[in-house]
Design a protein around this motif. Structure first.
Motif, PDB file in Angstrom:
ATOM      1  N   GLU A  36      48.942   7.475  51.670  1.00 37.09           N
ATOM      2  CA  GLU A  36      49.234   8.331  50.507  1.00 37.09           C
ATOM      3  C   GLU A  36      50.204   9.451  50.896  1.00 37.09           C
ATOM      4  OE1 GLU A  36      46.861  11.800  48.231  1.00 37.09           O
ATOM      5  OE2 GLU A  36      45.830   9.862  48.236  1.00 37.09           O
ATOM      6  N   HIS A  37      49.994  10.031  52.059  1.00 38.40           N
ATOM      7  CA  HIS A  37      50.845  11.125  52.522  1.00 38.40           C
ATOM      8  C   HIS A  37      52.281  10.636  52.731  1.00 38.40           C
ATOM      9  CE1 HIS A  37      51.513  15.124  54.045  1.00 38.40           C
ATOM     10  NE2 HIS A  37      52.007  14.655  55.192  1.00 38.40           N
ATOM     11  N   LYS A  40      54.039  10.367  49.482  1.00 36.87           N
ATOM     12  CA  LYS A  40      54.400  11.702  48.995  1.00 36.87           C
ATOM     13  C   LYS A  40      55.637  12.234  49.729  1.00 36.87           C
ATOM     14  CE  LYS A  40      51.008  14.444  48.259  1.00 36.87           C
ATOM     15  NZ  LYS A  40      49.855  15.349  48.428  1.00 36.87           N
ATOM     16  N   ALA A  43      58.746  10.507  48.572  1.00 36.58           N
ATOM     17  CA  ALA A  43      59.170  11.082  47.285  1.00 36.58           C
ATOM     18  C   ALA A  43      59.848  12.433  47.499  1.00 36.58           C
ATOM     19  CB  ALA A  43      57.965  11.220  46.354  1.00 36.58           C
ATOM     20  N   PHE A  44      59.314  13.234  48.418  1.00 34.87           N
ATOM     21  CA  PHE A  44      59.921  14.526  48.714  1.00 34.87           C
ATOM     22  C   PHE A  44      61.359  14.351  49.196  1.00 34.87           C
ATOM     23  CE2 PHE A  44      61.084  17.704  51.886  1.00 34.87           C
ATOM     24  CZ  PHE A  44      61.036  18.850  51.112  1.00 34.87           C
ATOM     25  N   TYR A  55      59.402  13.930  43.595  1.00 31.09           N
ATOM     26  CA  TYR A  55      58.376  14.768  44.209  1.00 31.09           C
ATOM     27  C   TYR A  55      57.953  15.863  43.244  1.00 31.09           C
ATOM     28  CZ  TYR A  55      56.003  17.849  47.486  1.00 31.09           C
ATOM     29  OH  TYR A  55      55.071  18.630  48.120  1.00 31.09           O
ATOM     30  N   GLY A  57      55.191  18.075  44.110  1.00 33.45           N
ATOM     31  CA  GLY A  57      54.269  18.966  44.806  1.00 33.45           C
ATOM     32  C   GLY A  57      54.896  20.285  45.197  1.00 33.45           C
TER      33      GLY A  57
END
Length: 125
Positions: A36-37, A40, A43-44, A55, A57
């Motif tokens: 999952e990380h 993320k 996406a970042f 992203y 977050g």
């Protein structure tokens, strides 16, 4: 740079981070779900490098949650691994671009984690 190249870069880089004697323990303590990380983080970097907006977050908030475990010198180690992995994974111009972005991001995080808090404490004293 393509999404596939970002995915490869992120996967290789965080494999190196996880195996690093300085950074590995910090990341292992902070990350509960590596698949999952990695999604993320992909996406970042897609948002940063390709302006995809994937992203959603807050990197600053994520790092502030673990501020007690982060030392200033760790950022240079992180950047060293990032530079190596980018150079091995990407063409020269893409590697240079992603390295410049990472250096700016690291500087921003360091300022937030170490200097703003220390400056506020000095002003309060």
């Amino acid at each position: 740079m393509t999404e596939g190249e970002i995915e490869t870069l992120v996967a290789r880089f965080y494999a190196a981070v996880r195996g690093d004697p300085v950074l590995g323990p910090v990341f292992e303590a902070a990350v509960d779900d590596w698949p999952e990380h990695l999604v993320k983080l992909q996406a970042f970097w897609s948002s940063v490098m390709l302006t995809t907006g994937r992203y959603k977050g807050s990197p600053m908030a994520a790092h502030l949650r673990h501020a007690d475990a982060i030392e200033q010198g760790m950022f240079e180690r992180w950047l060293d691994l990032w530079r190596e992995t980018a150079a091995e994974t990407l063409g020269a111009s893409d590697a240079a671009a992603v390295i410049r972005k990472a250096e700016r991001i690291a500087e921003s995080l360091k300022l937030a984690l170490f200097f703003r808090v220390e400056g506020a404490a000095r002003r309060a004293a």
